[in-house]
Design a protein around this motif. Structure first.
Motif, PDB file in Angstrom:
ATOM      1  N   THR A  61       2.390 -16.803  -8.100  1.00 34.04           N
ATOM      2  CA  THR A  61       1.563 -15.621  -7.902  1.00 34.04           C
ATOM      3  C   THR A  61       0.671 -15.406  -9.131  1.00 34.04           C
ATOM      4  O   THR A  61       1.012 -15.835 -10.243  1.00 34.04           O
ATOM      5  CB  THR A  61       2.420 -14.365  -7.681  1.00 34.04           C
ATOM      6  OG1 THR A  61       3.199 -14.121  -8.858  1.00 34.04           O
ATOM      7  CG2 THR A  61       3.342 -14.534  -6.474  1.00 34.04           C
ATOM      8  N   TRP A 108       3.771   2.383  -0.394  1.00 32.78           N
ATOM      9  CA  TRP A 108       2.875   1.398  -0.979  1.00 32.78           C
ATOM     10  C   TRP A 108       1.498   2.002  -1.223  1.00 32.78           C
ATOM     11  O   TRP A 108       1.059   2.891  -0.490  1.00 32.78           O
ATOM     12  CB  TRP A 108       2.723   0.190  -0.059  1.00 32.78           C
ATOM     13  CG  TRP A 108       3.977  -0.604   0.159  1.00 32.78           C
ATOM     14  CD1 TRP A 108       4.745  -0.627   1.292  1.00 32.78           C
ATOM     15  CD2 TRP A 108       4.609  -1.486  -0.773  1.00 32.78           C
ATOM     16  NE1 TRP A 108       5.808  -1.471   1.123  1.00 32.78           N
ATOM     17  CE2 TRP A 108       5.754  -2.024  -0.131  1.00 32.78           C
ATOM     18  CE3 TRP A 108       4.313  -1.892  -2.069  1.00 32.78           C
ATOM     19  CZ2 TRP A 108       6.602  -2.931  -0.747  1.00 32.78           C
ATOM     20  CZ3 TRP A 108       5.159  -2.800  -2.696  1.00 32.78           C
ATOM     21  CH2 TRP A 108       6.295  -3.313  -2.041  1.00 32.78           C
ATOM     22  N   ASP A 167      -2.723  -2.191   0.078  1.00 31.13           N
ATOM     23  CA  ASP A 167      -2.189  -3.555   0.138  1.00 31.13           C
ATOM     24  C   ASP A 167      -1.698  -4.038  -1.215  1.00 31.13           C
ATOM     25  O   ASP A 167      -1.244  -5.184  -1.338  1.00 31.13           O
ATOM     26  CB  ASP A 167      -3.270  -4.520   0.658  1.00 31.13           C
ATOM     27  CG  ASP A 167      -3.676  -4.214   2.085  1.00 31.13           C
ATOM     28  OD1 ASP A 167      -2.808  -3.750   2.856  1.00 31.13           O
ATOM     29  OD2 ASP A 167      -4.855  -4.422   2.424  1.00 31.13           O
ATOM     30  N   PRO A 184       0.663  -4.186  -4.773  1.00 29.84           N
ATOM     31  CA  PRO A 184       2.121  -4.206  -4.965  1.00 29.84           C
ATOM     32  C   PRO A 184       2.686  -2.914  -5.541  1.00 29.84           C
ATOM     33  O   PRO A 184       3.891  -2.824  -5.778  1.00 29.84           O
ATOM     34  CB  PRO A 184       2.325  -5.368  -5.946  1.00 29.84           C
ATOM     35  CG  PRO A 184       1.060  -5.405  -6.738  1.00 29.84           C
ATOM     36  CD  PRO A 184      -0.039  -5.021  -5.773  1.00 29.84           C
ATOM     37  N   TRP A 216       4.302   0.554  -5.844  1.00 32.55           N
ATOM     38  CA  TRP A 216       5.157   1.439  -5.062  1.00 32.55           C
ATOM     39  C   TRP A 216       5.125   2.810  -5.730  1.00 32.55           C
ATOM     40  O   TRP A 216       5.647   3.006  -6.830  1.00 32.55           O
ATOM     41  CB  TRP A 216       6.587   0.898  -5.007  1.00 32.55           C
ATOM     42  CG  TRP A 216       7.542   1.767  -4.237  1.00 32.55           C
ATOM     43  CD1 TRP A 216       8.475   2.609  -4.749  1.00 32.55           C
ATOM     44  CD2 TRP A 216       7.656   1.868  -2.809  1.00 32.55           C
ATOM     45  NE1 TRP A 216       9.167   3.231  -3.744  1.00 32.55           N
ATOM     46  CE2 TRP A 216       8.681   2.793  -2.540  1.00 32.55           C
ATOM     47  CE3 TRP A 216       6.983   1.260  -1.743  1.00 32.55           C
ATOM     48  CZ2 TRP A 216       9.051   3.132  -1.242  1.00 32.55           C
ATOM     49  CZ3 TRP A 216       7.351   1.593  -0.449  1.00 32.55           C
ATOM     50  CH2 TRP A 216       8.375   2.516  -0.201  1.00 32.55           C
ATOM     51  N   GLY A 227       6.844  -8.380 -11.070  1.00 30.25           N
ATOM     52  CA  GLY A 227       7.827  -8.209 -10.019  1.00 30.25           C
ATOM     53  C   GLY A 227       9.253  -8.285 -10.541  1.00 30.25           C
ATOM     54  O   GLY A 227       9.512  -8.328 -11.748  1.00 30.25           O
ATOM     55  N   ALA A 248      10.716  -2.901   4.291  1.00 35.51           N
ATOM     56  CA  ALA A 248       9.857  -3.607   3.329  1.00 35.51           C
ATOM     57  C   ALA A 248      10.132  -5.102   3.395  1.00 35.51           C
ATOM     58  O   ALA A 248      11.283  -5.524   3.271  1.00 35.51           O
ATOM     59  CB  ALA A 248      10.107  -3.094   1.916  1.00 35.51           C
ATOM     60  N   GLU A 294       9.576 -10.614   0.507  1.00 35.62           N
ATOM     61  CA  GLU A 294       8.637 -11.261  -0.406  1.00 35.62           C
ATOM     62  C   GLU A 294       7.734 -10.236  -1.080  1.00 35.62           C
ATOM     63  O   GLU A 294       7.455 -10.334  -2.281  1.00 35.62           O
ATOM     64  CB  GLU A 294       7.794 -12.300   0.341  1.00 35.62           C
ATOM     65  CG  GLU A 294       6.876 -13.080  -0.581  1.00 35.62           C
ATOM     66  CD  GLU A 294       6.254 -14.299   0.105  1.00 35.62           C
ATOM     67  OE1 GLU A 294       5.339 -14.911  -0.502  1.00 35.62           O
ATOM     68  OE2 GLU A 294       6.667 -14.635   1.230  1.00 35.62           O
ATOM     69  N   ARG A 295       7.312  -9.240  -0.344  1.00 39.57           N
ATOM     70  CA  ARG A 295       6.473  -8.201  -0.952  1.00 39.57           C
ATOM     71  C   ARG A 295       7.287  -7.372  -1.946  1.00 39.57           C
ATOM     72  O   ARG A 295       6.799  -7.031  -3.033  1.00 39.57           O
ATOM     73  CB  ARG A 295       5.869  -7.303   0.124  1.00 39.57           C
ATOM     74  CG  ARG A 295       4.873  -6.301  -0.447  1.00 39.57           C
ATOM     75  CD  ARG A 295       4.211  -5.448   0.611  1.00 39.57           C
ATOM     76  NE  ARG A 295       3.112  -4.677   0.035  1.00 39.57           N
ATOM     77  CZ  ARG A 295       2.412  -3.746   0.686  1.00 39.57           C
ATOM     78  NH1 ARG A 295       2.687  -3.471   1.952  1.00 39.57           N
ATOM     79  NH2 ARG A 295       1.434  -3.103   0.069  1.00 39.57           N
ATOM     80  N   TRP A 296       8.517  -7.044  -1.582  1.00 40.93           N
ATOM     81  CA  TRP A 296       9.342  -6.215  -2.464  1.00 40.93           C
ATOM     82  C   TRP A 296       9.678  -6.942  -3.766  1.00 40.93           C
ATOM     83  O   TRP A 296       9.756  -6.333  -4.826  1.00 40.93           O
ATOM     84  CB  TRP A 296      10.618  -5.785  -1.750  1.00 40.93           C
ATOM     85  CG  TRP A 296      11.445  -4.795  -2.525  1.00 40.93           C
ATOM     86  CD1 TRP A 296      12.703  -4.982  -3.009  1.00 40.93           C
ATOM     87  CD2 TRP A 296      11.063  -3.471  -2.929  1.00 40.93           C
ATOM     88  NE1 TRP A 296      13.137  -3.858  -3.683  1.00 40.93           N
ATOM     89  CE2 TRP A 296      12.146  -2.913  -3.643  1.00 40.93           C
ATOM     90  CE3 TRP A 296       9.907  -2.699  -2.748  1.00 40.93           C
ATOM     91  CZ2 TRP A 296      12.110  -1.624  -4.185  1.00 40.93           C
ATOM     92  CZ3 TRP A 296       9.874  -1.414  -3.289  1.00 40.93           C
ATOM     93  CH2 TRP A 296      10.961  -0.889  -4.000  1.00 40.93           C
ATOM     94  N   GLN A 348       7.752  -8.676  -5.399  1.00 39.80           N
ATOM     95  CA  GLN A 348       6.566  -8.587  -6.252  1.00 39.80           C
ATOM     96  C   GLN A 348       6.216  -7.151  -6.619  1.00 39.80           C
ATOM     97  O   GLN A 348       5.162  -6.888  -7.200  1.00 39.80           O
ATOM     98  CB  GLN A 348       5.372  -9.226  -5.540  1.00 39.80           C
ATOM     99  CG  GLN A 348       5.556 -10.705  -5.236  1.00 39.80           C
ATOM    100  CD  GLN A 348       4.406 -11.269  -4.433  1.00 39.80           C
ATOM    101  OE1 GLN A 348       3.287 -11.406  -4.941  1.00 39.80           O
ATOM    102  NE2 GLN A 348       4.655 -11.597  -3.173  1.00 39.80           N
ATOM    103  N   VAL A 349       7.107  -6.209  -6.321  1.00 39.72           N
ATOM    104  CA  VAL A 349       6.809  -4.786  -6.469  1.00 39.72           C
ATOM    105  C   VAL A 349       6.577  -4.397  -7.930  1.00 39.72           C
ATOM    106  O   VAL A 349       7.186  -4.937  -8.855  1.00 39.72           O
ATOM    107  CB  VAL A 349       7.953  -3.934  -5.871  1.00 39.72           C
ATOM    108  CG1 VAL A 349       9.221  -4.042  -6.715  1.00 39.72           C
ATOM    109  CG2 VAL A 349       7.530  -2.481  -5.694  1.00 39.72           C
TER     110      VAL A 349
END
Length: 330
Positions: free
Chosen positions: A14, A177, A180, A182, A184, A221, A250, A253-255, A257-258
């Motif tokens: 990333t 979120w 879009d 990352p 939170w 992340g 959630a 994979e997105r979480w 990278q939070v």
């Protein structure tokens, strides 16, 4: 194994992870011979530099905001610059005192929003905005950096991470979120007193001797932040992704990278876990034991019965900020 290995391969590449690896160049210049005793708290690697001052420590840190972020969301960028700094202070077991800023801008209205965001965050977190440097004129690029000072009685330093310690994650899941991105956001509509009380948990637990090391979860992340916690002492860890506190629905994979407005990775002795868990729960913060540190210098990830290596710090430095561990009597 293929499913977990594929996920970890994507996470290694990333932009945020690559940006942290780019720190290896300045690290080669900044990390000199190991300091003696508490001199090592002044060297890069922790969330702040810490200087012995009487019976405590003066803390100093700085955050620079991505220019595109400042351009697109000036109020939120101003807020975030303060928020990230107070989180750095808390992660060291400290309490924030004051911030100064330096910004360049070409748009007066946007610059006003930038300052308004900083002022709002300072008011919410109880920190003084003490001035700084302003350069506002047509044709200037958009840049923002904010520095902070604070103090601690008992430090939570990555230099205190050691094999055998429990790894825990605390995060405020009552948020949403930011588009879009990352980010939170768990601060909107929250009373100032609650924001401050949740930050106070870290220094309170440090002073009670219940925590050893901590890092606020940042733009690298969860796994990237964990690497930064491990690297200074060359520790390794095992982390169970199924144990992560996570918002309902959630994507994993997105979480992973939070970048949460309130989220920390912490190490502690296993005997202190019930006390730490209850302390966070009393303030409405989700806290979970998610793994354990070891001496391998490898970050091993478990998920749904699968296990894979995410990183080997002996073979591949992350930020490059590494030094020998402190003696046992730190």
């Amino acid at each position: 194994m293929a499913e977990l290995a594929t996920l970890l391969a994507r996470l290694r590449e990333t932009p945020a992870m690559r940006a942290k690896q780019a720190l290896q160049h300045p690290a080669r210049r900044l990390v000199g011979p190991p300091g003696k005793g508490e001199e090592r708290y002044m060297q890069p690697g922790d969330d702040t530099a810490a200087f012995r001052c009487g019976d405590g420590y003066q803390l100093l840190a700085m955050e620079g905001m991505l220019p595109a972020f400042v351009e697109q969301a000036p109020w939120f960028a101003g807020w975030s610059a303060v928020m990230a700094n107070v989180s750095d202070i808390a992660a060291m077991g400290g309490r924030a005192q004051a911030v100064v800023n330096a910004y360049w801008h070409h748009d007066a209205a946007a610059a006003e929003q930038l300052l308004a965001g900083m002022e709002a965050a300072c008011a919410a977190y109880g920190v003084r905005l003490a001035g700084g440097h302003t350069h506002q004129a047509p044709g200037h690029p958009v840049c923002l950096a904010v520095a902070i000072t604070g103090w601690a009685r008992t430090l939570l330093s990555t230099l205190h991470a050691a094999p055998g310690q429990l790894l825990a994650m605390a995060v405020d899941l009552d948020g949403h979120w930011h588009g879009d991105a990352p980010y939170w956001k768990a601060f909107e509509g929250v009373p100032d007193e609650r924001l401050r009380a949740r930050l106070e948990l870290l220094p309170t637990l440090a002073e009670a001797g219940r925590l050893r090391a901590a890092k606020d979860i940042s733009n690298a992340g969860i796994l990237g932040t964990l690497l930064m916690l491990l690297e200074p002492t060359g520790c390794g860890a095992r982390i169970d992704l199924d144990a992560l506190p996570c918002p309902a629905g959630a994507p994993l994979e997105r979480w992973l990278q939070v970048f949460p407005s309130y989220g920390f990775l912490m190490t502690l002795d296993a005997a202190d876990w019930p006390y730490v868990e209850a302390t966070f729960a009393a303030e409405g913060v989700h806290c979970a034991a998610i793994g354990q540190l070891d001496a391998s210098a490898r970050l091993v990830v478990e998920h749904s019965g699968q296990r894979a290596e995410f990183w080997n710090l002996r073979e591949r430095p992350f930020t490059g900020f590494a030094c020998p561990p402190l003696p046992e009597d730190h």
